[in-house]
Design a protein around this motif. Structure first.
Motif: not given
Length: 523
Positions: A376, A386, A388-390, A393
């Motif tokens: 993160r 940035p 960002e993924t659910d 990575y």
């Protein structure tokens, strides 16, 4: 880019295997009084790999921990793991058992190669004991291994995993792929003219990434890897002169230690042709001392996060010391980023700047930490936003890695390392996240606020010092508690109880004032 423009990347073991086929009669390894040719080491590796395969039920392991004292068996075991297509995960023998257990869980180890009885509280995984007589037994042919199946390794598969200090209180796993090492080796072997006749010192333990350069810079080129006795590292001239070392890589602290003990006499290292210093800032004073002792050596100040596969920039010091540059902080530049990598220097707003954070990307960049939470905020997309993924990575070719290093761009693009943007420090070249030490101290009974700062001693060595509120505790008691969880270099040298910690006008801890207070107490 892959393989630095040389087609399909080699997997890491193949770099050694190619040298064994081409230079079988040349000496590959000198360690612990033993000397093995490439052919002899390759035969030992093959036999040991067969033993490991049998011990693992005939199936190649996926990730293998390695805990051994330096010696022939250590290097044969690392190569054997790679020969089976598995990833090597070196476990530092100086780490407390609890930390090793955490690393084993995070890495997902399914086998542990060790030369010692597993300690209580250590990794709870199947262990394969590497007994001292194993190399002799295997070389004598009393064990006849079946032919090994070919290793199934893709360029993106993990070659090794190293663990660095983590700000969240647990170490971070950094996996490095075969393709990243391939690009790195193609570049450095050519740059540093490594090949038959060269003798590379192996100054770093396997748990540190410099060791990978030393091992495979030598074995990937037909050179000899020479392992010094640990006691000789503070006096490098004696070892270099006796063994005819041509290539040296260490932290600059080695210079300071050697110079203080009179171990760097002028002209005492005439065989040295190449010297690399990294892991810490290199001062002009340190470089001058080394130049006097090794007058025929090219000196380079190198830089690179573990996440970018060992090194990613270099600065070659001019032949004449009077041509060495003056910098704002009195340290030598880290130079230019490798040509097969991209970089940016940006300010807090993400704009290109002459002073700012260094970002890197390219084939040497890793694909993310093993623990998803450590990713993160570390990766940015091509536009600087940035990532960002659910879920986990997913690395992108254009994604930037935020190094956290503050650099200055000089005229011509040369970089100077100014420090860190966070609380990470280097102690003897080893990364220390101060937050990890603080987190463990904070867990102790009756401790209130805690803060750890790094102070430099009169001898030039950096040490950690801790301040805390709450109930005063004996320093020996706190030191023992932290030593059960942390490596020795992460345990504070001194613990100071304070009624309160200094705050700035925003009500936050003022680390600068605290460092001044602790330094005043010490003096």
């Amino acid at each position: 880019m892959t393989g630095h423009g040389h087609g399909t990347p080699r997997e890491l073991h193949e770099w050694f295997a190619a040298s064994a086929r081409k230079h079988g009669d040349l000496v590959a390894l000198e360690a612990g009084g033993e000397r093995l040719t490439y052919r002899e080491l390759d035969e030992l590796v093959t036999a040991l790999a067969a033993e490991i395969l049998t011990a693992h039920g005939g199936r190649a392991p996926r990730r293998v921990g390695l805990t051994t004292a330096p010696g022939v068996l250590t290097y044969a075991a690392a190569l054997a793991v790679l020969r089976l297509g598995a990833a090597v995960v070196p476990l530092n023998t100086a780490f407390p058992p609890a930390r090793l257990a955490t690393i084993a869980r995070t890495a997902g180890l399914d086998l542990h190669l060790t030369d010692r009885t597993p300690a209580p509280g250590g990794p709870e995984i199947p262990a394969f004991l590497l007994s001292g007589d194993l190399p002799t037994r295997l070389r004598d042919g009393r064990t006849a291994p079946d032919p090994l199946p070919p290793a199934e390794v893709a360029p993106g598969d993990i070659a090794y995993v190293l663990f660095t200090s983590g700000s969240t209180g647990t170490p971070k796993g950094v996996p490095i792929a075969h393709r990243s090492m391939d690009a790195f080796l193609r570049y450095v072997i050519d740059r540093y003219a490594l090949g038959p006749g060269c003798r590379m010192a192996q100054n770093s333990g396997l748990a540190f990434d410099a060791s990978v350069l030393e091992m495979f810079g030598a074995w990937g080129s037909g050179a000899t890897l020479v392992v010094p006795p640990r006691a000789e590292l503070p006096k490098p001239a004696r070892f270099v002169g006796r063994e005819g070392i041509t290539h040296w890589f260490s932290v600059p602290s080695v210079i300071t230690m050697a110079d203080l003990t009179g171990g760097l006499a002028p002209g005492s290292m005439p065989s040295l042709r190449w010297t690399l210093f990294g892991g810490e800032q290199l001062t002009v004073q340190q470089a001058r001392a080394w130049r006097r002792a090794a007058p025929h050596s090219v000196i380079e100040n190198v830089y690179g996060p573990t996440e970018l596969t060992i090194l990613s920039s270099q600065y070659r010091l001019p032949d004449r010391t009077e041509d060495w540059p003056d910098t704002a902080n009195g340290t030598l530049p880290i130079g230019e980023v490798y040509p097969h990598l991209d970089h940016q220097v940006v300010d807090e707003e993400g704009r290109t700047a002459d002073v700012g954070e260094l970002r890197l990307r390219g084939v040497q960049r890793f694909a993310g930490y093993l623990d998803e939470k450590d990713n993160r905020g570390r990766f940015l997309d091509g536009s600087g936003r940035p990532v960002e993924t659910d879920g986990p990575y997913v690395p992108g070719e254009k994604h930037w890695y935020r190094t956290g290093d503050l650099v200055q761009v000089l005229e011509g693009g040369t970089l100077v390392h100014l420090g860190r943007l966070d609380q990470q420090v280097k102690i003897m070249g080893q990364r220390v996240e101060i937050g990890e030490t603080e987190a463990v101290l904070r867990e102790q009974d009756d401790i209130g606020q805690v803060a750890v700062v790094a102070l430099r001693d009169e001898d030039g060595q950096t040490r950690l010092e801790a301040a805390y509120t709450g109930t005063a505790r004996p320093a020996a008691e706190l030191r023992q508690a932290l030593s059960a969880r942390l490596p020795r270099y992460m345990v504070p040298h001194r613990f100071t109880h304070r009624p309160e910690l200094p705050l700035n006008h925003n009500g936050k801890l003022d680390r600068r004032v605290l460092a001044e207070q602790l330094a005043a107490i010490r003096s």
